[in-house]
Design a protein around this motif. Structure first.
Motif, PDB file in Angstrom:
ATOM      1  N   VAL A  29      -7.334 -13.698 -18.487  1.00  0.00           N
ATOM      2  CA  VAL A  29      -7.765 -12.846 -17.637  1.00  0.00           C
ATOM      3  C   VAL A  29      -9.236 -12.932 -16.872  1.00  0.00           C
ATOM      4  N   ARG A  30     -10.066 -13.395 -17.750  1.00  0.00           N
ATOM      5  CA  ARG A  30     -11.311 -13.644 -17.214  1.00  0.00           C
ATOM      6  C   ARG A  30     -11.378 -14.817 -15.954  1.00  0.00           C
ATOM      7  N   ALA A  31     -10.646 -15.825 -16.445  1.00  0.00           N
ATOM      8  CA  ALA A  31     -10.468 -16.841 -15.477  1.00  0.00           C
ATOM      9  C   ALA A  31      -9.784 -16.260 -14.144  1.00  0.00           C
ATOM     10  N   LYS A  32      -8.823 -15.531 -14.227  1.00  0.00           N
ATOM     11  CA  LYS A  32      -8.000 -14.915 -13.023  1.00  0.00           C
ATOM     12  C   LYS A  32      -8.733 -13.663 -12.159  1.00  0.00           C
ATOM     13  N   ALA A  33      -9.731 -13.194 -12.946  1.00  0.00           N
ATOM     14  CA  ALA A  33     -10.502 -11.941 -12.336  1.00  0.00           C
ATOM     15  C   ALA A  33     -11.297 -12.224 -11.194  1.00  0.00           C
ATOM     16  N   PRO A  34     -11.926 -13.350 -10.733  1.00  0.00           N
ATOM     17  CA  PRO A  34     -12.249 -13.514  -9.573  1.00  0.00           C
ATOM     18  C   PRO A  34     -11.645 -13.610  -8.426  1.00  0.00           C
ATOM     19  N   GLU A  35     -10.444 -14.312  -8.722  1.00  0.00           N
ATOM     20  CA  GLU A  35      -9.499 -14.431  -7.591  1.00  0.00           C
ATOM     21  C   GLU A  35      -8.686 -13.017  -7.228  1.00  0.00           C
ATOM     22  N   VAL A  36      -8.485 -12.223  -8.222  1.00  0.00           N
ATOM     23  CA  VAL A  36      -7.842 -10.929  -7.874  1.00  0.00           C
ATOM     24  C   VAL A  36      -8.979 -10.001  -7.391  1.00  0.00           C
ATOM     25  N   ALA A  37     -10.245 -10.166  -7.779  1.00  0.00           N
ATOM     26  CA  ALA A  37     -11.152  -9.188  -7.114  1.00  0.00           C
ATOM     27  C   ALA A  37     -11.312  -9.434  -5.506  1.00  0.00           C
ATOM     28  N   SER A  38     -11.393 -10.958  -5.282  1.00  0.00           N
ATOM     29  CA  SER A  38     -11.381 -11.347  -3.946  1.00  0.00           C
ATOM     30  C   SER A  38     -10.044 -10.695  -3.029  1.00  0.00           C
ATOM     31  N   LYS A  39      -9.111 -10.903  -3.517  1.00  0.00           N
ATOM     32  CA  LYS A  39      -7.765 -10.332  -2.865  1.00  0.00           C
ATOM     33  C   LYS A  39      -7.821  -8.961  -2.503  1.00  0.00           C
ATOM     34  N   VAL A  40      -8.293  -8.189  -3.888  1.00  0.00           N
ATOM     35  CA  VAL A  40      -8.274  -6.652  -3.571  1.00  0.00           C
ATOM     36  C   VAL A  40      -9.482  -6.332  -2.574  1.00  0.00           C
ATOM     37  N   THR A  41     -10.500  -7.097  -2.581  1.00  0.00           N
ATOM     38  CA  THR A  41     -11.822  -6.881  -1.736  1.00  0.00           C
ATOM     39  C   THR A  41     -11.178  -7.076  -0.202  1.00  0.00           C
ATOM     40  N   ASP A  42     -10.354  -8.136   0.083  1.00  0.00           N
ATOM     41  CA  ASP A  42      -9.924  -8.519   1.279  1.00  0.00           C
ATOM     42  C   ASP A  42      -8.858  -7.480   1.924  1.00  0.00           C
TER      43      ASP A  42
END
Length: 114
Positions: free
Chosen positions: A48-61
């Motif tokens: 989850v910690r490794a995937k969090a930046p990718e998910v955060a970027s997607k949600v931000t976009d």
């Protein structure tokens, strides 16, 4: 007399419950610590910690895209110039304070305001 009995019963229940409650709390806390320390849980936490930046970027976009979509629907075309004039889809205000309003979209008919 009834109130006194109620208070005595409540006090006794509190004291007995507090003693049993602390023991039960310690049991639950130990189980939670064991679960958190297990290799399977820690592996999942790392995933989850490794995937969090990718998910955060997607949600931000997605949030920015939705905000732009809403902004284009709400704001329309508005302009404010340095001399104080203002104009949007429903009217304008000139530098002298004179307002004009497009009333054709209001009310039951173009010539009637609500």
């Amino acid at each position: 007399m009834n109130k006194l009995m109620l208070l005595v019963g409540a006090a006794a229940g509190y004291v007995l419950g507090a003693r049993a409650g602390r023991e039960r709390y310690d049991q639950i806390a130990d189980q939670a610590n064991k679960a958190w320390s297990s290799p399977k849980v820690q592996e999942t936490v790392e995933q989850v910690r490794a995937k969090a930046p990718e998910v955060a970027s997607k949600v931000t976009d997605q949030a920015k895209a939705k905000a732009d979509e809403v902004k284009s629907k709400v704001s329309g075309t508005e302009t404010t110039d340095a001399d104080g004039t203002y104009e949007n889809a429903t009217g304008s205000l000139d530098g002298g304070g004179e307002a004009t309003v497009d009333a054709t979209g209001f009310g039951p008919g173009g010539d009637k305001l609500p």
